[in-house]
Scaffold this active site. Structure first.
Site, mmCIF file in Angstrom:
data_model
loop_
_atom_site.group_PDB
_atom_site.id
_atom_site.type_symbol
_atom_site.label_atom_id
_atom_site.label_comp_id
_atom_site.label_asym_id
_atom_site.label_seq_id
_atom_site.Cartn_x
_atom_site.Cartn_y
_atom_site.Cartn_z
ATOM 1 N N ASP A 159 0.854 -1.178 0.000
ATOM 2 C CA ASP A 159 0.000 0.000 0.000
ATOM 3 C C ASP A 159 0.901 1.243 0.000
ATOM 4 O O ASP A 159 1.856 1.323 0.782
ATOM 5 C CB ASP A 159 -0.907 0.017 1.233
ATOM 6 C CG ASP A 159 -1.887 1.188 1.194
ATOM 7 O OD1 ASP A 159 -2.917 1.061 0.514
ATOM 8 O OD2 ASP A 159 -1.598 2.214 1.840
ATOM 9 N N ASN A 208 -2.192 12.821 -4.349
ATOM 10 C CA ASN A 208 -3.319 13.210 -5.195
ATOM 11 C C ASN A 208 -3.737 14.660 -4.927
ATOM 12 O O ASN A 208 -3.976 15.432 -5.863
ATOM 13 C CB ASN A 208 -4.494 12.270 -4.942
ATOM 14 C CG ASN A 208 -5.707 12.620 -5.779
ATOM 15 O OD1 ASN A 208 -5.655 12.569 -7.000
ATOM 16 N ND2 ASN A 208 -6.800 12.988 -5.125
ATOM 17 N N ASP A 232 -1.809 8.953 -10.984
ATOM 18 C CA ASP A 232 -1.859 7.772 -11.839
ATOM 19 C C ASP A 232 -0.463 7.369 -12.310
ATOM 20 O O ASP A 232 -0.148 6.177 -12.404
ATOM 21 C CB ASP A 232 -2.756 8.035 -13.055
ATOM 22 C CG ASP A 232 -4.227 8.150 -12.680
ATOM 23 O OD1 ASP A 232 -4.563 7.764 -11.542
ATOM 24 O OD2 ASP A 232 -5.023 8.616 -13.516
ATOM 25 N N GLU A 279 -4.872 2.041 -4.074
ATOM 26 C CA GLU A 279 -3.410 2.071 -4.172
ATOM 27 C C GLU A 279 -2.779 0.807 -3.599
ATOM 28 O O GLU A 279 -1.595 0.783 -3.292
ATOM 29 C CB GLU A 279 -2.853 3.299 -3.459
ATOM 30 C CG GLU A 279 -3.116 3.381 -1.985
ATOM 31 C CD GLU A 279 -4.412 4.092 -1.632
ATOM 32 O OE1 GLU A 279 -4.531 4.552 -0.489
ATOM 33 O OE2 GLU A 279 -5.311 4.186 -2.501
#
Length: 379
Positions: A236, A244, A253, A279
């Site tokens: 993770d 983000n 991305d 993620e």
């Protein structure tokens, strides 16, 4: 024998084209390695060319004509230059075995047809629509020039009697059979894309959660009758929401794709990498001990820690946390192993992130004690 009779004989040879299309479709559907596809295609087209030669008509003593050129030319275009060479060699050997006065002319004609197909395969377009196929059909008629080996006068007589029917059948046959083969190739490619994308995450190219059921079936099948150990590692990205929020969706991305690529380059071809959620990325390692799974996780973690990303002149890096769970293939369901890897991952998060934690499921005692210890944990 009149021209219509000759055309009829040649068209009956082209009837083999239906079997060629079926065989080619089977190859594309069930054989994935390009080299193996080439070999299999060569065998199918060689069979068509030789079968066409057994259904030939004899114009003069020892001079036989058939639709072999269509199969030879198309073999290189759809099977590759190596397939074209193989089919040409097989057809030449069959023509020598058939015998007759026209052997030399027949072998030369096969060589011409093979050269046309190989040249078109190398220099021609990748997608064969009507115009390229029509051009290929016209070029395939160059093999008729092989009758010159018989001498000028006899060549003229043979060409007057058979030239027009051969040109029509070769051209039309190449266009029709080539169109069918090209449609088969495109349809199979589309089907492969659909099958691939159904089990793949479009962003990272990793397997998606839908594929886990099939992966579990594969693991159980490959481990049938054997007690094979394995590992699940769940990664993770730490504080991914901050990436983000600060750099936006496109950069987020790009980070996720780079992490996925890094993970894939650090595992074996026999291992499975899955985008498990947002993620989170899971990898399933067969025949791997917990200790080796931990080392793999640490190698990946430290590699990703060193990655650098740039956005509008700013450079930033990320870290990941990992949870490792060992399991016995065939005994522990994949969903249970993933759940324990998820628990180990949250332990890594709670311990400060950018670290790897292990939860071993390979022993029943460890499974029971860990289950008791984790009662009430917030997952």
């Amino acid at each position: 024998m009149g021209s219509l009779d000759i055309v009829g004989e040649l068209i009956s040879s082209l009837g083999l084209g239906a079997l060629i299309v079926l065989g080619y479709s089977f190859i594309l559907r069930h054989i994935r390695r390009p080299l193996h596809q080439t070999y299999a295609s060569a065998i199918v087209f060689a069979g068509g060319a030789v079968a066409a030669m057994t259904n030939a008509f004899e114009m003069q003593l020892g001079y036989v004509f058939d639709a072999r050129a269509v199969f030879i030319v198309l073999s290189a275009v759809f099977g590759g230059p190596v397939a074209g060479l193989f089919v040409s060699g097989a057809a030449a050997a069959a023509r020598i075995w058939i015998g007759g006065q026209g052997v030399a002319a027949g072998v030369v004609g096969i060589a011409i047809a093979g050269a046309v197909g190989i040249g078109f395969a190398i220099l021609g377009p990748r997608i064969l629509r009507f115009r390229p196929l029509l051009l290929l059909g016209c070029l395939s008629n160059l093999y008729i020039l092989s009758v010159l080996v018989a001498g000028w006068e006899r060549a003229v007589d043979i060409f007057i009697a058979t030239g027009a029917p051969l040109i029509v059948v070769n051209t039309v046959g190449t266009v029709l059979l080539g169109s069918a083969l090209e449609s088969t190739r495109r349809a199979t490619s589309y089907l492969h894309d659909v099958e691939f994308n159904a089990d793949r995450d479009p962003l990272t190219g990793l397997y998606n959660r839908r594929a886990l059921t099939q992966l579990e079936f594969t693991i159980d099948r490959e481990s049938a009758g054997e007690q094979k150990g394995g590992c699940v590692i769940l990664f993770d990205i730490d504080r991914f929401k901050a990436v983000n929020d600060r750099y936006g969706h496109p950069r987020r991305d790009e980070v996720l794709k780079q992490v996925a690529r890094t993970i894939v380059t650090r595992i074996r071809r026999s291992d499975f990498a899955v985008r498990y959620g947002g993620e989170e990325i899971a990898i399933i390692l067969l025949a791997t001990t917990v200790e080796n799974g931990f080392r793999v996780a640490e190698q990946i973690r430290t590699t990703i820690e060193k990655l650098e990303f740039t956005f509008e002149g700013q450079t930033f890096s990320i870290t990941i946390s990992a949870g490792v769970a060992g399991f016995a293939a065939g005994e522990t369901r994949l969903a249970v192993a993933l759940d324990y890897a998820d628990r180990a991952l949250y332990r890594a998060k709670n311990a400060g992130r950018n670290r790897t934690e292990v939860l071993d499921l390979s022993s029943k005692k460890a499974e029971r004690s860990e289950d008791e210890a984790l009662q009430g944990d917030s997952i």
